[in-house]
Motif scaffolding. Structure first.
Motif: not given
Length: 329
Positions: A243-263
């Motif tokens: 909640p304190a971040n003014d941007h999307v956290p890097g962990l979210s982007l890393l796991d989105a990449a992982h999920q996209a690779a699976r998809a």
């Protein structure tokens, strides 16, 4: 970079000035005080205790450190899959260890901001979850390309080797830069006060396509085009959202990449042993983020490599390259 930056030499890290907030946090968790207790959350930028992977640290030399960590077996989000640890844990361990040392050993005040340039690691694909408790780890850290400004870290490279019971299971590194609150305000401008809107969350792809336990954890939403999705984050998600971040956290982007690779590979069991990400800019809360994935030529036989990119308004945000062994799909 400014010419006022100077490379660190043999100045002992522990002699560098620390802010009172760092000193207060240190007083509650001296190195070696309790090998099983997590370090203060301020040091690793994680609020929930279950998200803190680092438990202690020690300085071995002016540029080398030993960090202890543990990977949970029962985390609500980063759960093992088919007796293998969640692949994001390796990257998150590298990130947390770097933050910890920057604050405690390189004089970075707790209100300063970090810019991650890249996060690259290779893991042992044969390493498996054993036992019923957390996996205990030792992280050997070597800091290089270190630049200091006014007694605090300005940028550096953190090389890490993660071991379990004497067995090397991960090698990796990250480049980081540090900015003061004043500089960060100039960089971010009006974005500094932007927070994720609590509007309707777009529909997820099927959880089995991304290997997610539930829809709540799915980070991809359909675009109607093969190999392309919109980044989807459920408000209030305890691990993915800060909640304190003014941007999307890097962990979210890393796991989105992982999920996209699976998809894109059509298998929810795609588990990368090599995962490299370069970050070009912050992912903004209020702009749709397009995630695209495609198979690329693999350097090693018997492996599958996927490149995933994230972009906003046509501008690149990050690019990840993930490689998995075909025998472990």
């Amino acid at each position: 970079m400014s010419d006022t930056l100077q490379a660190s030499s043999t100045v002992p890290a522990t002699s560098r000035p620390r802010t009172q907030r760092v000193q207060d946090a240190l007083a509650t968790n001296r190195p070696g005080s309790d090998a099983s207790a997590p370090v203060p959350h301020e040091f690793v930028h994680r609020r929930a205790v279950e998200d803190i992977l680092i438990t202690s640290w020690d300085r071995l030399g002016h540029d080398r450190f030993s960090v202890t960590a543990q990977w949970p077996h029962d985390h609500p989000y980063l759960t093992p899959h088919r007796d293998r640890h969640h692949p994001i844990l390796a990257g998150e361990t590298i990130r947390q260890a770097g933050l910890l040392l920057a604050h405690t050993e390189f004089g970075v005040p707790l209100d300063h901001h970090f810019i991650l340039g890249d996060l690259v690691y290779t893991a042992d694909p044969e390493f498996r979850v054993t036992g019923s408790g957390p996996t205990q780890l030792t992280v050997d850290v070597v800091c290089s390309q270190t630049r200091m400004r006014a007694g605090t870290l300005s940028s550096g490279l953190f090389d890490m080797t993660i071991s379990s019971d004497g067995r090397t299971i991960v090698t990796g590194h990250s480049h980081v830069s540090v900015t003061s609150p004043a500089v960060y305000r100039r960089i971010r401008g009006e974005r500094l006060t932007t927070r994720r809107a609590l509007g309707e969350v777009p529909a997820p792809v099927a959880p089995e396509l991304t290997g997610s336990a539930a829809e709540h954890d799915v980070l991809l939403s359909p675009t109607g085009r093969p190999g392309a999705w919109w980044l989807r984050i459920t408000p209030g998600h305890p691990t993915v959202v800060n909640p304190a971040n003014d941007h999307v956290p890097g962990l979210s982007l890393l796991d989105a990449a992982h999920q996209a690779a699976r998809a894109v590979t059509g298998t929810g069991s795609f588990v990368p042993y090599a995962f490299g990400t370069e970050f070009q800019r912050y992912a903004e809360h209020d702009v749709p983020c397009l995630i695209e994935a495609r198979r690329t030529a693999s350097a090693a036989p018997g492996t599958t490599t996927v490149q995933v990119t994230g972009s906003q308004n046509g501008e690149p945000v990050f690019v990840s390259t993930l490689t998995a062994s075909d025998t472990h799909h």
